[in-house]
Every structure is written in C-alpha cells, then in structure tokens.
Design a protein around this motif. Structure first.
Motif, PDB file in Angstrom:
ATOM      1  N   ASP A 152       0.850  -1.183   0.000  1.00 11.06           N
ATOM      2  CA  ASP A 152       0.000   0.000   0.000  1.00 11.06           C
ATOM      3  C   ASP A 152       0.890   1.240   0.000  1.00 11.06           C
ATOM      4  N   TYR A 161      -3.107  -2.553   4.296  1.00 10.62           N
ATOM      5  CA  TYR A 161      -3.444  -3.750   3.542  1.00 10.62           C
ATOM      6  C   TYR A 161      -2.307  -4.267   2.672  1.00 10.62           C
ATOM      7  N   LYS A 163       0.624  -6.847   1.677  1.00 14.51           N
ATOM      8  CA  LYS A 163       0.759  -8.288   1.880  1.00 14.51           C
ATOM      9  C   LYS A 163       2.044  -8.751   1.211  1.00 14.51           C
ATOM     10  N   LEU A 177      -4.995 -10.233   7.596  1.00 12.84           N
ATOM     11  CA  LEU A 177      -4.561  -8.851   7.816  1.00 12.84           C
ATOM     12  C   LEU A 177      -3.130  -8.844   8.358  1.00 12.84           C
ATOM     13  N   GLY A 179      -0.650  -6.150   7.364  1.00 13.94           N
ATOM     14  CA  GLY A 179       0.002  -4.942   6.869  1.00 13.94           C
ATOM     15  C   GLY A 179       0.892  -4.233   7.860  1.00 13.94           C
ATOM     16  N   ASP A 295      -9.868 -12.626   2.431  1.00 17.39           N
ATOM     17  CA  ASP A 295      -9.583 -11.708   1.324  1.00 17.39           C
ATOM     18  C   ASP A 295     -10.828 -11.344   0.524  1.00 17.39           C
ATOM     19  N   GLU A 298     -12.866  -7.889   1.356  1.00 15.05           N
ATOM     20  CA  GLU A 298     -12.421  -6.520   1.114  1.00 15.05           C
ATOM     21  C   GLU A 298     -12.123  -6.346  -0.374  1.00 15.05           C
ATOM     22  N   GLU A 300      -9.861  -4.698  -1.827  1.00 14.16           N
ATOM     23  CA  GLU A 300      -8.452  -4.653  -2.203  1.00 14.16           C
ATOM     24  C   GLU A 300      -7.961  -5.968  -2.797  1.00 14.16           C
ATOM     25  N   GLY A 438     -12.617  -1.086   6.523  1.00 12.42           N
ATOM     26  CA  GLY A 438     -13.062  -2.309   5.884  1.00 12.42           C
ATOM     27  C   GLY A 438     -14.561  -2.380   5.660  1.00 12.42           C
ATOM     28  N   ARG A 463     -13.490  -0.979   1.570  1.00 11.38           N
ATOM     29  CA  ARG A 463     -12.034  -1.090   1.613  1.00 11.38           C
ATOM     30  C   ARG A 463     -11.532  -0.700   2.998  1.00 11.38           C
ATOM     31  N   TRP A 464     -10.277  -1.055   3.260  1.00 10.68           N
ATOM     32  CA  TRP A 464      -9.713  -0.698   4.553  1.00 10.68           C
ATOM     33  C   TRP A 464      -9.450   0.791   4.656  1.00 10.68           C
TER      34      TRP A 464
END
Length: 540
Positions: A152, A161, A163, A177, A179, A295, A298, A300, A438, A463-464
């Motif tokens: 991100d 978010y 990964k 999660l 991040g 996953d 969300e 993303e 989220g 989204r987050w």
C-alpha cells in the motif's frame, strides 16, 4: 467466434460428473487454473495480473495518488454488471490459453441451489489437494500464493493492507490482515486457533449455509434473506435500478409506500462478506468468530481469491436471468440522470480532472469503456459490446437454480408473498465509509408484538481505507432501508423499539431501542453526538 456457444455450467454439476467417473471437465478446469497461476507475475494472462485488476496492486498514478482510481472495479455504478461480465470473459480467455485447455469454460457456483444452502461451497473450491495426471497437487481453486508483494503506497493513508510475497489468500474463519506489525501479531494469534484445514472448511461451509438459509419475515412469512434478495432483484423494472446499490438507494429514499427495489449488487455483497469473514447477524452473538478477515471480504484483494470468479460467474448468470425475464437480451438503456450513472459525489464535488483517465463530467452509458478490457479486435469493451452473451461473447449458461425466473410469466415467490399491508420504511443514512475500516454490515431489529424481531441486513463491501480509491470517495455514504412490519392486528409498531447495529471489523456501533432518535415523515431527524450514534435514522 464459434457458431456453437460454449456452456458455463454449475460447478456442482461438473463435480458430480467427476464423482461419477467423468473427470475430464473438472480436470481441465484445474489444469487451466494451475497454468495461469504459474505464469510469471507480469504475464498478461497470469492470475496475479488478472486478479489484481479488481483492486490491489494499484498501478500507474493510482499507485500513490488517492485522487486516482484504486484498481479498476466498478462498484456503486451502472457499470457494475457489465464491467464484471467483461472481467469474467477476460479471465476465461486466459484459462483457455493454457495448452490443452482451449475448451475450458468458467463454471458458476450456484449460490441459490438447495445444495449450497444446505452444504455451502462445492468441495472443488475447498479441498486441499487434487489428483491431476496421476500427481497429487495443491488445489489451485482453493487459494492463491502471491508471487510478489503488494504494498500500500497511497500517500496520506495508513499502510494497512500490504501483503508480502508468499502470502496465501484466506477465507473465513482465518485472518489475512498482515500490513502492520500489530496486525501480524494479532493475525498469527488468531490463526493459531484454527490449525485444522478440515475443521476450517466446516466453519466456512456452516457460515455460508447460515447466510444462505438465514431468514427474515417478509409480508408476514419467513423468507430466506439472501435468496429473497436475488429473487427481488430480478423484478427490478430497469437495468439502471437492477445494476447497482447507488441507484436503488436513491430510488428507495423517495419511493412510494410498498415499493422497495433491490439491485444485483446487494445480494452479491452478502456472499463476499460470508466468505470473507462476517457471521450472519441476528443469531444472538453477532460475531461468533471475531477477528476473521478473509480476502473476499475486502475490495483490495477479493479478486485474488479464485472463488471470486466462481461467485461472479453466478452473478453474471443472475444478470442474464434478469435480461431474459425482462426481455432485455438484445438491448437495454441506462438512465443518464440517475446518480449511479455519474462519478459526482452527493455534495457535488467532482473527481479531479484526468483521474484514472476519467472525464469528471462524463455520464456513464452504454458506450463508456469498461477499462482495462479490450475485445478480440483490440478495441475497448463497452457495455454495448456485452449485452447478449450468446451473440457477442460466445457463451450461454447451463442449468441453474433461478431458471424458472427467466420466464416473464413466472412470478417471484417474494413478490407473491408480499401482499399483506405494508408498514413504514426505516432509512439508515449518514454512515461515512471513510471512518470505518473495511467492509461492514447494517442490521435492523424491532419489537413486534412484544418480541424482538430481526428485520434484515444490508452488506457494505468496502475497503480498509477508501481514501485510496476515487470511486470509493465518490460513494462515501452508506445507506440502508428496511420495511417495518406491522403488529398482529395490522397496527404500526412502536418506533421506540427499533434498533440498528453497524457491525464493523473492529466493533459494533449501536442505536439502542428507546434512544428516541427517530424522526417521522419529512421532519428533520434528530441527531446525536458522533460518539453516541454515528448514523441518522428516519421513517417514512
């Protein structure tokens, strides 16, 4: 294009054939998915590239600039059904590019079938291993391991978010999660409670079955909540109202008594959240497994879980069912004046000029390009290019659970049952997605004849941090409407007994019964301090 259209079948039917010894179709499907997942990350046919077109990894100027599009997905606009139709076509073309897989066709997970309501997912989507060409391989339909990290980098937003390379997508009841250091610690602790794959699949299937079988009382009769939403969207009288939640929310806010439109996007959201980590509301403890964060839940990374495409193949099947039911297989129109046909914010603020290549004054229509998808001739896809799936895209759908509704003379059970006197409508508004991390659920309850009754839920796929996506910024407000029931003697319920809960990833925001925050009719709704009630309620 072949003169004979290929057939997208139910995955359960393909799996049944496999179990009966007719293994070729499922084996080739698995072979094709294995192939696109093993392509280099930057290959245009790789699953990492195609799955990432929905959300992360963000690209071009949108990688860092929040004034640009965060991914390409169309949510809350009239392009929602057609954009995803083009997306499925592109993924299917990639599957068919793998040697020996030129006849592969993407199946759909039939979410309204009795089997799904009773058992959850077809096991082809959850089993850990698959035997292909005599070798035991990891099942490519179950998850996806990232060949590259997703970071991100949007300026001015928390890096939540991201990964890493080697991350494997997860579904309920697990968390993905990772991040921040705090998130990694919490996720490791959470996932350590669920070490058994077989048991986790049971948790997942039980949750999906509960969502699909969960009931609300409609017209005095108990109906399956998610199933009734799919039924109801098929009776949307126009493509505009059928297509997205922005359009139906605007219409329902001023609709006459007894009128309530449901868009295809709404029940679609339910299943994203069921797979992605939310328990079904109204069952006592509203969060039986707190901390679940799959996953699919969300925007993303939803497109990077293979189940996304089997889910959306069903959504496209529902889209085609609506077209057949409404006599719209060759043409339909888009209302240019509808809020779902514009990128304007409700307050009139436009997206920045040039954001994601967009004209901020543009009105979305049949000729709007469905970026980044192009047709076989290299020209951009538009909605007009994918109205008739058989003539324009070369596929049809096999037997499915909603086939009976494709006939205009077939009345949906939901509509047939809603013949009793209607109560008022409850509208929940002023929920700022930008202040909620989220996705989340908006649920309503009321006291009816002395008993607390569940009125239903509206799922918000988000989204987050919506600051990183201009499409999200133009649709910041989340709203929901619920039909209020009557008491047994057909009198209005006491509005002081209405409760609303917003279940987020972090907490449950409540407006408790008797709080006295309702306003009726056209009167201005009472408001409370943001720390008390972060939304507005009104009845009409």
């Amino acid at each position: 294009m072949s003169s004979t259209p290929r057939v997208r079948r139910s995955l359960s039917d393909i799996q049944h054939d496999y179990d009966q010894g007719n293994k070729t179709e499922l084996e080739n499907l698995v072979r094709a998915w294995k192939g696109i997942k093993e392509l280099p990350a930057n290959d245009p046919n790789s699953f990492f590239t195609l799955g990432g077109l929905h959300g992360e990894p963000f690209r071009d100027q949108g990688k860092t600039d929040p004034n640009w599009w965060g991914g390409y997905c169309q949510h809350g606009t009239v392009l929602f059904p057609s954009w995803h139709r083009a997306y499925l076509w592109r993924l299917e073309e990639a599957l068919r590019s793998i040697p020996g897989c030129q006849d592969v066709t993407l199946p759909f997970w039939d979410e309204c079938s009795d089997e799904s309501r009773e058992k959850g997912l077809p096991s082809a989507l959850t089993q850990e291993f698959f035997v292909l060409d005599g070798k035991r391989i990891e099942n490519p339909l179950r998850s996806f391991v990232f060949p590259k990290a997703i970071v991100d980098e949007v300026k001015g937003t928390p890096i939540i978010y991201s990964k890493p390379e080697g991350y494997e997508t997860v579904r309920y009841p697990l968390s993905g999660l990772v991040g921040t250091e705090a998130d990694r610690i919490a996720t490791k602790l959470h996932n350590s409670r669920f070490p058994n794959h077989v048991q986790n699949v049971k948790y997942l299937n039980d949750n999906i079955s509960t969502w699909l079988s969960g009931k609300i009382k409609i017209g005095g009769k108990w109906r399956g909540e998610v199933f009734s939403r799919f039924e109801s969207c098929l009776d949307a009288p126009t493509y505009t109202l059928f297509s997205n939640t922005t359009s139906t929310a605007a219409s329902n806010a001023s609709a006459p008594a007894g009128t309530h439109y449901v868009s295809l996007e709404e029940p679609h959201n339910f299943m994203h959240l069921a797979v992605g980590g939310f328990d079904y509301p109204g069952q006592g403890d509203s969060s039986a497994i707190p901390g679940a964060n799959g996953d699919m839940g969300e925007n993303e990374t939803a497109g990077l879980d293979p189940i996304f495409f089997f889910h959306h193949c069903f959504i496209d099947y529902v889209f085609w069912t609506w077209q057949r039911r409404q006599g719209a297989t060759d043409e339909f129109s888009i209302d240019a004046k509808d809020p779902g046909a514009s990128y304007y914010k409700p307050d009139g603020v436009q997206p920045p000029a040039g954001a994601a290549g967009l004209d901020p004054n543009a009105i979305l229509g049949l000729q709007t390009t469905l970026d980044p998808f192009v047709k076989a001739d290299g020209k951009p896809f538009t909605t007009a290019d994918c109205i008739n799936i058989e003539k324009q895209l070369g596929y049809v759908y096999g037997k499915g659970s909603l086939d009976a509704y494709a006939q205009r003379t077939k009345q949906a059970l939901f509509m047939a049952g809603a013949v009793q006197p209607e109560g008022k409508t409850l509208r929940v508004s002023r929920i700022n997605r930008g202040k909620i991390r989220g996705s989340f659920l908006i649920s309503a309850y009321a006291t009816v004849d002395g008993k607390r009754e569940y009125l239903g839920t509206r799922p918000i796929l988000s989204r987050w941090h919506v600051e990183g996506c201009m499409n999200c910024q133009t649709h910041l407000e989340a709203t929901a409407t619920f039909k209020l029931p009557l008491n047994a003697n057909n009198t209005a319920i006491d509005e002081s007994g209405i409760e609303v809960e917003v279940q987020t990833r972090d907490t449950v925001l409540k407006r408790p019964s008797g709080a006295g925050l309702l306003a009726s009719g056209n009167a201005a709704a009472a408001t409370a301090a943001p720390t008390e009630v972060p939304f507005k309620l009104e009845t009409f």
